[in-house]
Design a protein around this motif. Sequence first.
Motif, PDB file in Angstrom:
ATOM      1  N   GLN A   1      42.874  41.463  28.349  1.00 47.72           N
ATOM      2  CA  GLN A   1      44.259  41.930  28.500  1.00 47.72           C
ATOM      3  C   GLN A   1      44.600  42.396  29.912  1.00 47.72           C
ATOM      4  N   PRO A   2      43.684  43.064  30.631  1.00 48.42           N
ATOM      5  CA  PRO A   2      44.027  43.475  32.006  1.00 48.42           C
ATOM      6  C   PRO A   2      44.352  42.307  32.932  1.00 48.42           C
ATOM      7  N   TYR A   3      43.954  41.108  32.525  1.00 47.65           N
ATOM      8  CA  TYR A   3      44.194  39.923  33.341  1.00 47.65           C
ATOM      9  C   TYR A   3      45.354  39.084  32.801  1.00 47.65           C
ATOM     10  N   GLY A   4      46.082  39.626  31.820  1.00 50.65           N
ATOM     11  CA  GLY A   4      47.218  38.918  31.250  1.00 50.65           C
ATOM     12  C   GLY A   4      46.836  37.850  30.247  1.00 50.65           C
ATOM     13  N   CYS A   5      45.619  37.947  29.687  1.00 52.89           N
ATOM     14  CA  CYS A   5      45.116  36.947  28.747  1.00 52.89           C
ATOM     15  C   CYS A   5      44.531  37.634  27.517  1.00 52.89           C
ATOM     16  N   PHE A   6      44.152  36.849  26.508  1.00 50.05           N
ATOM     17  CA  PHE A   6      43.432  37.393  25.359  1.00 50.05           C
ATOM     18  C   PHE A   6      42.577  36.298  24.749  1.00 50.05           C
ATOM     19  N   ILE A   7      41.595  36.720  23.941  1.00 50.39           N
ATOM     20  CA  ILE A   7      40.623  35.768  23.406  1.00 50.39           C
ATOM     21  C   ILE A   7      41.144  35.022  22.189  1.00 50.39           C
ATOM     22  N   GLY A   8      42.052  35.636  21.417  1.00 54.52           N
ATOM     23  CA  GLY A   8      42.609  34.963  20.251  1.00 54.52           C
ATOM     24  C   GLY A   8      41.533  34.447  19.326  1.00 54.52           C
ATOM     25  N   SER A   9      41.562  33.153  19.056  1.00 57.08           N
ATOM     26  CA  SER A   9      40.597  32.535  18.141  1.00 57.08           C
ATOM     27  C   SER A   9      39.362  32.020  18.866  1.00 57.08           C
ATOM     28  N   ALA A  10      39.155  32.434  20.110  1.00 55.68           N
ATOM     29  CA  ALA A  10      37.979  32.051  20.903  1.00 55.68           C
ATOM     30  C   ALA A  10      37.922  30.544  21.147  1.00 55.68           C
ATOM     31  N   ALA A  11      39.089  29.965  21.419  1.00 54.47           N
ATOM     32  CA  ALA A  11      39.163  28.552  21.780  1.00 54.47           C
ATOM     33  C   ALA A  11      39.134  28.446  23.300  1.00 54.47           C
ATOM     34  N   VAL A  12      38.028  27.968  23.840  1.00 54.53           N
ATOM     35  CA  VAL A  12      37.832  27.903  25.287  1.00 54.53           C
ATOM     36  C   VAL A  12      38.002  26.457  25.752  1.00 54.53           C
ATOM     37  N   ILE A  13      38.985  26.224  26.610  1.00 53.50           N
ATOM     38  CA  ILE A  13      39.197  24.897  27.189  1.00 53.50           C
ATOM     39  C   ILE A  13      38.896  24.994  28.680  1.00 53.50           C
TER      40      ILE A  13
ATOM     41  N   ILE B   1      45.613  31.321  31.186  1.00 53.45           N
ATOM     42  CA  ILE B   1      44.740  30.457  31.987  1.00 53.45           C
ATOM     43  C   ILE B   1      44.174  31.291  33.128  1.00 53.45           C
ATOM     44  N   LEU B   2      42.854  31.217  33.315  1.00 52.26           N
ATOM     45  CA  LEU B   2      42.195  31.982  34.369  1.00 52.26           C
ATOM     46  C   LEU B   2      41.443  31.044  35.315  1.00 52.26           C
ATOM     47  N   PRO B   3      41.282  31.440  36.575  1.00 54.46           N
ATOM     48  CA  PRO B   3      40.543  30.613  37.529  1.00 54.46           C
ATOM     49  C   PRO B   3      39.041  30.815  37.398  1.00 54.46           C
ATOM     50  N   ALA B   4      38.272  29.915  37.978  1.00 56.69           N
ATOM     51  CA  ALA B   4      36.815  30.023  37.948  1.00 56.69           C
ATOM     52  C   ALA B   4      36.327  31.300  38.607  1.00 56.69           C
ATOM     53  N   SER B   5      37.080  31.809  39.579  1.00 56.21           N
ATOM     54  CA  SER B   5      36.670  33.043  40.248  1.00 56.21           C
ATOM     55  C   SER B   5      36.641  34.241  39.299  1.00 56.21           C
ATOM     56  N   LEU B   6      37.309  34.119  38.145  1.00 57.04           N
ATOM     57  CA  LEU B   6      37.265  35.163  37.117  1.00 57.04           C
ATOM     58  C   LEU B   6      36.457  34.682  35.914  1.00 57.04           C
ATOM     59  N   GLY B   7      35.407  33.942  36.189  1.00 55.53           N
ATOM     60  CA  GLY B   7      34.568  33.397  35.128  1.00 55.53           C
ATOM     61  C   GLY B   7      33.482  34.330  34.650  1.00 55.53           C
ATOM     62  N   ASP B   8      33.484  35.572  35.128  1.00 52.16           N
ATOM     63  CA  ASP B   8      32.449  36.530  34.714  1.00 52.16           C
ATOM     64  C   ASP B   8      33.026  37.688  33.904  1.00 52.16           C
ATOM     65  N   ILE B   9      34.197  37.504  33.332  1.00 51.16           N
ATOM     66  CA  ILE B   9      34.789  38.511  32.445  1.00 51.16           C
ATOM     67  C   ILE B   9      34.173  38.353  31.055  1.00 51.16           C
ATOM     68  N   PRO B  10      33.719  39.425  30.414  1.00 53.48           N
ATOM     69  CA  PRO B  10      33.219  39.306  29.042  1.00 53.48           C
ATOM     70  C   PRO B  10      34.306  38.767  28.116  1.00 53.48           C
ATOM     71  N   LEU B  11      33.944  37.776  27.316  1.00 58.38           N
ATOM     72  CA  LEU B  11      34.902  37.167  26.393  1.00 58.38           C
ATOM     73  C   LEU B  11      34.853  37.898  25.060  1.00 58.38           C
ATOM     74  N   ASP B  12      35.863  38.730  24.827  1.00 60.24           N
ATOM     75  CA  ASP B  12      35.906  39.491  23.578  1.00 60.24           C
ATOM     76  C   ASP B  12      37.297  40.089  23.429  1.00 60.24           C
ATOM     77  N   PHE B  13      37.535  40.691  22.281  1.00 50.77           N
ATOM     78  CA  PHE B  13      38.785  41.412  22.084  1.00 50.77           C
ATOM     79  C   PHE B  13      38.893  42.528  23.122  1.00 50.77           C
ATOM     80  N   ASP B  14      40.063  42.696  23.650  1.00 55.53           N
ATOM     81  CA  ASP B  14      40.423  43.811  24.536  1.00 55.53           C
ATOM     82  C   ASP B  14      39.875  43.692  25.961  1.00 55.53           C
TER      83      ASP B  14
END
Length: 564
Positions: A466-478, A450-463
């Motif tokens: 990970q630096p933020y402790g997250c991953f895109i997986g199946s690209a399910a965005v809630i 889970i990421l905050p809105a302040s990190l809403g400008d990270i490109p959504l893709d593989f790799d």
Amino acid sequence: MSDAVIVDTSRLRGGRGIKARPKGRHVNPEALADVQTLLGDRPRERSLLIEFLHRIQDARGYLPASYLVALAQEMKLAMTEVYEVATFYHHFDIVDGDETPPPPITVRVCETLSCQMAGATALRDALLAHGDANVRVLGAPCIGRCEQAPAAVVGRNPIDRATLPRILEAIRKGAVEATPPPYIDLAAYRRDGGYRTLSECIDGARSVESVIAEMENSSLRGLGGAGFPAGRKWKIVRAEPAPRLMAVNIDEGEPGTFKDRYYLERDPHRFLEGMLIAAWAVGIDEVYIYLRDEYAACRAILTREIEALAQNPPCALPRIHLRRGAGAYICGEESAMIESIEGKRGMPRLRPPYVAQVGLFGRPTLEHNMETLYWVRDIVERGAAWFADQGRHGRKGLRSFSVSGRVAKPGVHLAPAGITVRELIDEYCGGMQEGHTFYGYLPGGASGGILPASLGDIPLDFDTLQPYGCFIGSAAVIVLSQHDRARDAALNLMQFFAEESCGQCTPCRVGTEKAVGLMEQRAWNKPLLDDLSQAMADASICGLGQAAPNPIACVYKYFPQELE
């Protein structure tokens, strides 16, 4: 005359001189005859056990214990084997002789995050309060209809944007079966050039080497979550000794994910043609399609269209098997899915060996997510550059984002890989819902953090995450708004993981349950949650336990104000 002890041997099993009563449960002749009728002339193969359990459950509404005994005899299996499989999956109901069968209609109300945010808890409570002896109301894990939250299922009939009156109306009408939506059938697909590319491959107009090269150059990666390069996987499996098999994973159980269902309900043959091109390129003898049980409409579509394809094939086809899941999130993990296809409990395997070497029935296996195969035809026809050039912010390819939550237009949005969530919301989702402000988001379903809105400008893709402790997986965005709390979302996700743990390894089985208890407290015990998280991440066999702590870590890191 000496005293004698007279023993009634009729009371002893195995007593000599009389016919002893055999141990265990005894086969009821009527149950055996009914089971034989339900199974028909299908071979009594061990791998068909789950399919046969479905036939009994569908016919009777539950699994009578006497039928399990009869099924074990009919398949020449130990009763324990049948029982342990039947009890593993959520969608089977075992009823012993002296127990009351479940009501004729079961209503499942989705309880996972997107539906909970849309009022699923109140809906379930209203159904329970209504009361109906003919209806059983159950909370359910994600049913893959997050864009229509809150979602429910009456029997096998999905109710989108469910309300109490709509569910009661479906019950009143006995509307318990799914109705497939309009879709492109075989005739329409072939009129538009469908299967021409497959025929070119079979006829030699395209070489295996050139097709695999296009796949490698396209940068297409596995779209089920792992992200392994598709072309490289084809080469690896092709290099293994024949016979080689294929397993297609459509057990789309990751909360927030519904893209596979979206494509199957509209254009199933685009997936099937991609699957057959992959089978030709890799040298596959048989294909097994594993479809989650919640997708009854997709099952009807695939059953119909695979039969139509077999009756009018564009070329020689490998044998295609459609296998039905039975409600187990863990079967989205590739080795657990393979165990389930083989008719077993869906428990992940230890690796190595990997499924590319020792997979389905011990053979080298090409395992793919459905959407990965969906893009194969377009990539081969249009060329690798067409796909690779679609990205944004330095990334390559397209992504099918399953977007749900507080956006104005939830749904599957095909967008460039590397798009940011802020761009996705503004350009594809019509912005936020009225009265809602962007607060946070899950970039990759339940497992992706889970990421905050302040990190809403990270490109959504593989790799990229990970630096933020997250991953895109199946690209399910809630998407969360100011009306939501990340700690509540994390608790909902951990409850899901605890319910869906297969129980094979202690760190996951015990860790998820203990974490739920700790997260339900007003004040979180950070040292203990940290210890649990480390144990789960380090020692769990598969990705469920390894990724389960991600939401906890994200709440501590990005939403500390919620824990004060």
